[in-house]
Enzyme design. Structure first.
Site, PDB file in Angstrom:
ATOM      1  N   THR A  50      38.166 -18.864  31.984  1.00 14.94           N
ATOM      2  CA  THR A  50      39.060 -19.821  32.645  1.00 14.94           C
ATOM      3  C   THR A  50      38.831 -19.841  34.152  1.00 14.94           C
ATOM      4  OG1 THR A  50      40.689 -19.276  30.950  1.00 14.94           O
ATOM      5  CG2 THR A  50      41.449 -20.550  32.812  1.00 14.94           C
ATOM      6  N   ASP A  80      44.475 -17.530  40.189  1.00 17.05           N
ATOM      7  CA  ASP A  80      45.403 -16.869  39.260  1.00 17.05           C
ATOM      8  C   ASP A  80      44.645 -16.249  38.091  1.00 17.05           C
ATOM      9  OD1 ASP A  80      47.806 -17.257  40.521  1.00 17.05           O
ATOM     10  OD2 ASP A  80      48.644 -18.602  39.005  1.00 17.05           O
ATOM     11  N   GLU A  81      43.721 -17.021  37.518  1.00 10.75           N
ATOM     12  CA  GLU A  81      42.979 -16.539  36.356  1.00 10.75           C
ATOM     13  C   GLU A  81      42.150 -15.309  36.717  1.00 10.75           C
ATOM     14  OE1 GLU A  81      43.913 -17.754  33.751  1.00 10.75           O
ATOM     15  OE2 GLU A  81      44.221 -19.913  33.866  1.00 10.75           O
ATOM     16  N   TRP A  96      53.049 -19.568  44.286  1.00 15.22           N
ATOM     17  CA  TRP A  96      53.010 -21.007  44.478  1.00 15.22           C
ATOM     18  C   TRP A  96      53.688 -21.679  43.279  1.00 15.22           C
ATOM     19  CZ3 TRP A  96      50.711 -23.841  40.642  1.00 15.22           C
ATOM     20  CH2 TRP A  96      49.743 -23.207  39.857  1.00 15.22           C
ATOM     21  N   GLU A 143      40.057 -14.862  30.222  1.00 16.32           N
ATOM     22  CA  GLU A 143      40.519 -15.080  31.595  1.00 16.32           C
ATOM     23  C   GLU A 143      39.333 -15.312  32.537  1.00 16.32           C
ATOM     24  OE1 GLU A 143      43.397 -15.698  32.526  1.00 16.32           O
ATOM     25  OE2 GLU A 143      44.821 -14.730  31.187  1.00 16.32           O
ATOM     26  N   GLU A 198      51.232 -18.280  34.071  1.00 13.89           N
ATOM     27  CA  GLU A 198      50.322 -19.245  33.460  1.00 13.89           C
ATOM     28  C   GLU A 198      50.996 -20.599  33.247  1.00 13.89           C
ATOM     29  OE1 GLU A 198      47.093 -19.188  32.068  1.00 13.89           O
ATOM     30  OE2 GLU A 198      46.605 -17.278  33.029  1.00 13.89           O
ATOM     31  N   HIS A 207      44.450 -12.332  36.743  1.00 14.30           N
ATOM     32  CA  HIS A 207      44.795 -11.935  35.373  1.00 14.30           C
ATOM     33  C   HIS A 207      43.617 -11.264  34.679  1.00 14.30           C
ATOM     34  CE1 HIS A 207      48.035 -15.336  35.449  1.00 14.30           C
ATOM     35  NE2 HIS A 207      48.422 -14.253  36.088  1.00 14.30           N
ATOM     36  N   GLU A 254      45.652 -25.255  28.741  1.00 14.54           N
ATOM     37  CA  GLU A 254      46.711 -24.547  29.455  1.00 14.54           C
ATOM     38  C   GLU A 254      48.084 -24.859  28.868  1.00 14.54           C
ATOM     39  OE1 GLU A 254      46.353 -22.305  31.742  1.00 14.54           O
ATOM     40  OE2 GLU A 254      44.331 -22.580  32.522  1.00 14.54           O
ATOM     41  N   HIS A 280      50.245 -23.556  35.493  1.00 14.40           N
ATOM     42  CA  HIS A 280      48.938 -24.218  35.493  1.00 14.40           C
ATOM     43  C   HIS A 280      48.989 -25.555  34.771  1.00 14.40           C
ATOM     44  CE1 HIS A 280      47.050 -19.906  35.778  1.00 14.40           C
ATOM     45  NE2 HIS A 280      47.814 -20.216  36.811  1.00 14.40           N
TER      46      HIS A 280
END
Length: 391
Positions: free
Chosen positions: A227, A256-257, A90, A224, A171, A260, A133, A174
């Protein structure tokens, strides 16, 4: 990556010495004392670190560095798979009004109308998350201090270097997305926010990882997950306030976090497999000094205690709390099966006992702190045009 709360200060029990694990230490002590005129003179234009402490560097002996070189192929097969191809990722624009469309102005008005229904304290937590971020250059720099896994050239083809660059690229979306959305909302003072970002990147960070990838990957595994929790909670609050688009934004970042976190946790899991004694001692060492959050040197040019104030709001709203800190520790202890380790040295067993007993201890202290807690004062936040927000 994020974030927040340095839960509360407590005296940790004495840990076993790490001298059997470390090579001779190269120690750099800052020449600036916290109350010195030099610090005061530099503080306004550059916002140097607010705490001054002895820094230990390059604490990993050569034979331990060789472990990471031997894991190159393993990282290729097991870590890089947690990255997504750029064409399948995305992008911020997927969630923002299209400036080339005829309906752009109407879409912006819709964002601004929804934003009116959201209270200032929520925006304080969202802005704090976004600023954290946006300090991404600092985090890539920190990863590239780690011996044995750093990107030696800036375009190294090693698996570790490819991961660091691609992780940074993922990242980077974000902060871009949150920044643009907050700009369009019309609810926050973007110039003050931009100053805070500049101050924070200029201040850097020292999480106490000593150029040691054992410590570094334990730290990133914790961060991570922190977050993931924080962005997940901001998504939940946005939904409660009726902004489903903002909830979607925070939720997609949280996803996403989580991905990760899985990658970094898998690295530490591998270290426990091949070097359980050294890894558990590093885990205990990292937790003894406490996980300092990436944005703990946050400053807006006015509030010397901005991070503490932001954290207090996040704690009160339940965005990220001391209980979350303990829960993350408990989760990682279980994820890495620390309690099941056998064949450890005497120091390794002491470290194991310390780590396994720490989360319950933190939770007890948090319960006592909550029982004594009083309603915090209201203070102005420059991010919301100096409107007062309760801590």
């Amino acid at each position: 990556m994020s974030l927040k709360l340095n839960p509360f200060l407590f005296q940790s029990q004495h840990l076993p010495s790490m001298t059997t694990f470390r090579s001779p230490k190269f120690i750099m002590a800052s020449t600036l004392s916290s109350g010195s005129k030099s610090v005061e003179n530099l503080k306004k234009p550059f916002a140097p670190p607010k705490e001054v402490h002895v820094q230990v560097t390059h604490s990993l002996p050569p034979q331990k560095i060789e472990i990471f070189k031997s894991l190159e192929d393993w990282a290729l097969d097991n870590i890089l798979v947690h990255l997504k191809p750029v064409e399948k990722c995305w992008q911020p624009q997927d969630f923002l009004p299209d400036p080339s469309s005829d309906g752009f102005e109407e879409q912006v008005r819709e964002i601004r109308e929804r934003a009116k229904e959201i209270p200032d304290d929520y925006y304080v937590t969202l802005v704090g998350d976004m600023i954290t971020e946006e300090a991404l250059p600092t985090y890539q720099t920190m990863l590239n201090t780690l011996d044995g896994v750093r990107d030696e050239t800036g375009a190294s083809p090693t698996s570790w270097a490819v991961w660091t660059r691609a992780w940074t690229a993922e990242e980077n979306r974000h902060g871009d997305l949150l920044n643009k959305y907050l700009y369009l909302s019309g609810r926050v003072d973007m110039r003050q926010i931009e100053k805070t970002i500049q101050y924070l990147i200029g201040s850097g960070m020292d999480p106490g990882t000593e150029n040691n990838p054992y410590l570094g990957f334990i730290y990133t595994s914790f961060q991570e997950r922190a977050t993931f929790i924080s962005h997940g909670n901001t998504a939940r609050h946005a939904k409660d306030h009726g902004d489903l688009k903002l909830a979607q934004i925070c939720g997609i970042i949280a996803a996403d976090e989580k991905r990760h976190e899985t990658a970094y946790s898998k690295i530490v899991e591998k270290l426990f497999e091949i070097d359980p004694d050294g890894t558990v001692m590093c885990f205990a060492d990292m937790m003894k000094r406490k996980i300092s959050m990436p944005a703990h040197l946050m400053y807006d040019g006015r509030d010397d205690n901005l991070f503490e104030h932001f954290s207090a709001v996040a704690q009160r709203l339940g965005v990220y709390t001391a209980k979350d800190y303990a829960d993350i520790l408990e989760f990682l202890v279980g994820r890495w099966k620390v309690g099941d380790l056998t064949g450890l040295s005497g120091d390794g067993r002491k470290a194991q006992d310390f780590v396994c007993g720490l989360a319950p201890r933190i939770k007890k202290l948090e319960e006592r702190a909550q029982a004594r807690a009083k309603q915090g004062p209201r203070i102005p936040f420059s991010w919301v045009y100096d409107r007062e927000v309760q801590l």
